[in-house]
Scaffold this motif. Structure first.
Motif, PDB file in Angstrom:
ATOM      1  N   ALA A  26     -39.014  -0.175 -34.753  1.00 19.47           N
ATOM      2  CA  ALA A  26     -37.770  -0.936 -34.620  1.00 19.47           C
ATOM      3  C   ALA A  26     -37.972  -2.020 -33.576  1.00 19.47           C
ATOM      4  N   ARG A  27     -36.968  -2.868 -33.440  1.00 21.05           N
ATOM      5  CA  ARG A  27     -37.007  -3.922 -32.421  1.00 21.05           C
ATOM      6  C   ARG A  27     -35.638  -4.040 -31.785  1.00 21.05           C
ATOM      7  N   ALA A  28     -35.615  -4.103 -30.464  1.00 20.82           N
ATOM      8  CA  ALA A  28     -34.365  -4.215 -29.712  1.00 20.82           C
ATOM      9  C   ALA A  28     -34.244  -5.624 -29.150  1.00 20.82           C
ATOM     10  N   ARG A  29     -33.069  -6.195 -29.269  1.00 18.01           N
ATOM     11  CA  ARG A  29     -32.807  -7.533 -28.732  1.00 18.01           C
ATOM     12  C   ARG A  29     -32.028  -7.423 -27.429  1.00 18.01           C
ATOM     13  N   GLY A  30     -32.396  -8.290 -26.473  1.00 21.42           N
ATOM     14  CA  GLY A  30     -31.665  -8.346 -25.218  1.00 21.42           C
ATOM     15  C   GLY A  30     -32.304  -7.578 -24.079  1.00 21.42           C
ATOM     16  N   TRP A  31     -33.596  -7.179 -24.260  1.00 19.25           N
ATOM     17  CA  TRP A  31     -34.302  -6.431 -23.228  1.00 19.25           C
ATOM     18  C   TRP A  31     -35.736  -6.930 -23.113  1.00 19.25           C
ATOM     19  N   ARG A  32     -36.310  -6.730 -21.932  1.00 19.92           N
ATOM     20  CA  ARG A  32     -37.743  -6.906 -21.726  1.00 19.92           C
ATOM     21  C   ARG A  32     -38.219  -5.748 -20.859  1.00 19.92           C
ATOM     22  N   ARG A  33     -39.526  -5.549 -20.836  1.00 24.14           N
ATOM     23  CA  ARG A  33     -40.101  -4.475 -20.006  1.00 24.14           C
ATOM     24  C   ARG A  33     -40.613  -5.056 -18.692  1.00 24.14           C
ATOM     25  N   ILE A  34     -40.649  -4.197 -17.676  1.00 24.67           N
ATOM     26  CA  ILE A  34     -41.228  -4.601 -16.397  1.00 24.67           C
ATOM     27  C   ILE A  34     -41.793  -3.356 -15.717  1.00 24.67           C
ATOM     28  N   TRP A  35     -42.883  -3.535 -14.987  1.00 19.37           N
ATOM     29  CA  TRP A  35     -43.473  -2.434 -14.214  1.00 19.37           C
ATOM     30  C   TRP A  35     -42.701  -2.268 -12.919  1.00 19.37           C
ATOM     31  N   ARG A  36     -42.195  -1.056 -12.682  1.00 17.77           N
ATOM     32  CA  ARG A  36     -41.425  -0.788 -11.469  1.00 17.77           C
ATOM     33  C   ARG A  36     -41.752   0.616 -10.950  1.00 17.77           C
ATOM     34  N   HIS A  37     -41.266   0.893  -9.743  1.00 18.40           N
ATOM     35  CA  HIS A  37     -41.373   2.249  -9.219  1.00 18.40           C
ATOM     36  C   HIS A  37     -40.061   2.614  -8.549  1.00 18.40           C
ATOM     37  N   THR A  38     -39.824   3.930  -8.453  1.00 19.44           N
ATOM     38  CA  THR A  38     -38.640   4.441  -7.768  1.00 19.44           C
ATOM     39  C   THR A  38     -39.076   5.559  -6.828  1.00 19.44           C
ATOM     40  N   ALA A  39     -38.114   6.042  -6.051  1.00 22.10           N
ATOM     41  CA  ALA A  39     -38.403   7.161  -5.148  1.00 22.10           C
ATOM     42  C   ALA A  39     -38.600   8.471  -5.908  1.00 22.10           C
ATOM     43  N   LEU A  40     -38.299   8.479  -7.215  1.00 26.22           N
ATOM     44  CA  LEU A  40     -38.363   9.721  -7.984  1.00 26.22           C
ATOM     45  C   LEU A  40     -39.745  10.024  -8.539  1.00 26.22           C
ATOM     46  N   ARG A  41     -40.669   9.052  -8.479  1.00 28.48           N
ATOM     47  CA  ARG A  41     -42.021   9.272  -8.997  1.00 28.48           C
ATOM     48  C   ARG A  41     -43.029   8.619  -8.061  1.00 28.48           C
ATOM     49  N   PRO A  42     -44.230   9.184  -7.972  1.00 31.91           N
ATOM     50  CA  PRO A  42     -45.217   8.633  -7.037  1.00 31.91           C
ATOM     51  C   PRO A  42     -45.922   7.386  -7.559  1.00 31.91           C
ATOM     52  N   VAL A  43     -45.782   7.086  -8.855  1.00 34.39           N
ATOM     53  CA  VAL A  43     -46.483   5.939  -9.438  1.00 34.39           C
ATOM     54  C   VAL A  43     -45.483   5.035 -10.138  1.00 34.39           C
ATOM     55  N   ALA A  44     -45.936   3.829 -10.471  1.00 26.92           N
ATOM     56  CA  ALA A  44     -45.096   2.879 -11.191  1.00 26.92           C
ATOM     57  C   ALA A  44     -45.131   3.170 -12.687  1.00 26.92           C
ATOM     58  N   PHE A  45     -44.099   2.727 -13.375  1.00 28.65           N
ATOM     59  CA  PHE A  45     -44.025   2.933 -14.808  1.00 28.65           C
ATOM     60  C   PHE A  45     -43.141   1.840 -15.402  1.00 28.65           C
ATOM     61  N   LEU A  46     -43.021   1.848 -16.713  1.00 30.99           N
ATOM     62  CA  LEU A  46     -42.249   0.809 -17.385  1.00 30.99           C
ATOM     63  C   LEU A  46     -40.763   1.130 -17.371  1.00 30.99           C
ATOM     64  N   THR A  47     -39.961   0.096 -17.171  1.00 24.64           N
ATOM     65  CA  THR A  47     -38.537   0.203 -17.439  1.00 24.64           C
ATOM     66  C   THR A  47     -38.123  -1.008 -18.249  1.00 24.64           C
ATOM     67  N   ALA A  48     -36.942  -0.933 -18.818  1.00 27.92           N
ATOM     68  CA  ALA A  48     -36.376  -2.058 -19.548  1.00 27.92           C
ATOM     69  C   ALA A  48     -35.277  -2.686 -18.700  1.00 27.92           C
ATOM     70  N   VAL A  49     -35.251  -4.007 -18.679  1.00 24.29           N
ATOM     71  CA  VAL A  49     -34.213  -4.735 -17.962  1.00 24.29           C
ATOM     72  C   VAL A  49     -33.576  -5.726 -18.917  1.00 24.29           C
ATOM     73  N   PRO A  50     -32.281  -6.007 -18.758  1.00 23.11           N
ATOM     74  CA  PRO A  50     -31.613  -6.923 -19.677  1.00 23.11           C
ATOM     75  C   PRO A  50     -32.232  -8.314 -19.645  1.00 23.11           C
ATOM     76  N   ASP A  51     -32.378  -8.911 -20.823  1.00 27.95           N
ATOM     77  CA  ASP A  51     -32.887 -10.275 -20.974  1.00 27.95           C
ATOM     78  C   ASP A  51     -32.430 -10.770 -22.339  1.00 27.95           C
TER      79      ASP A  51
END
Length: 199
Positions: A26-51
């Motif tokens: 499938a394909r979703a419109r209005g999002w892009r991916r970005i590499w980020r990290h949070t306090a909940l995990r020791p490493v960075a991972f992908l999230t989706a942000v509005p675009d």
């Protein structure tokens, strides 16, 4: 009752990492991916942000009986958000779809202390190659930001628990893209130990 669906855009695109058998490209419109990290995990991972100007490929799959507990546990660092615009999918009806995204203000850029795991990236690229071919891999890299992040080469001792074996050609494809992007790859021996991620 009709099942709710999730939209996977990272490791969930690789069917070897889950047992949601009825998954569809499938394909979703209005999002892009970005590499980020949070306090909940020791490493960075992908999230989706509005675009509003971007579409991203992924897989949609039903969540049996609308029971989100297992998937929410896997994606515990994210919020589950309703996906409004799904212009491309093979279903004969309009599914009710959710996407996982880290809330605004709760994620930061990857650092040497919170790098991207190459074993994780390998899994993601393998999934896109299987589902969308080399053109899909190119779209993945083109619609993902944050390639200035340090990438920890942990292939010899993978820290990502759902890591997969890649063929030589798959490994070469990942490495070629990282060279093209001039990504900063750090070898495991040159990096302080980090905990193995649980998700």
């Amino acid at each position: 009752m009709m099942d709710a669906f999730f939209f996977g855009y990272g490791s969930l695109v690789n069917r070897k990492t889950h047992d949601y058998g009825l998954a569809y490209p499938a394909r979703a419109r209005g999002w892009r991916r970005i590499w980020r990290h949070t306090a909940l995990r020791p490493v960075a991972f992908l999230t989706a942000v509005p675009d509003s100007g971007t579409e991203i490929d992924g897989l949609i799959a039903p969540v049996p009986n609308g029971d989100w507990r297992a998937l929410d546990a896997r994606e515990h660092a994210y919020d589950r958000v309703r996906l409004v615009d799904l212009p491309h999918h093979p279903l004969p009806f309009t599914p009710d779809v959710a996407i996982y995204a880290i809330p605004e203000g709760k994620h930061g850029a990857p650092t040497m202390a919170h790098p991207v795991l190459l074993s994780y990236l390998d899994v993601v690229v393998q999934g896109y190659l299987t589902e969308f071919g080399e053109e899909g891999v190119a779209r993945f890299f083109d619609t993902t930001e944050g390639w200035d992040a340090p990438i920890l080469n942990d292939r010899s001792h993978p820290h990502y628990p759902r890591h997969q074996d890649l063929s030589p050609s798959e490994t070469d494809l990942v490495d070629a893209w990282l060279r093209q992007l001039k990504a900063r790859v750090v070898h495991l021996d040159d990096h302080p130990p980090i905990p193995r991620t649980a998700n």
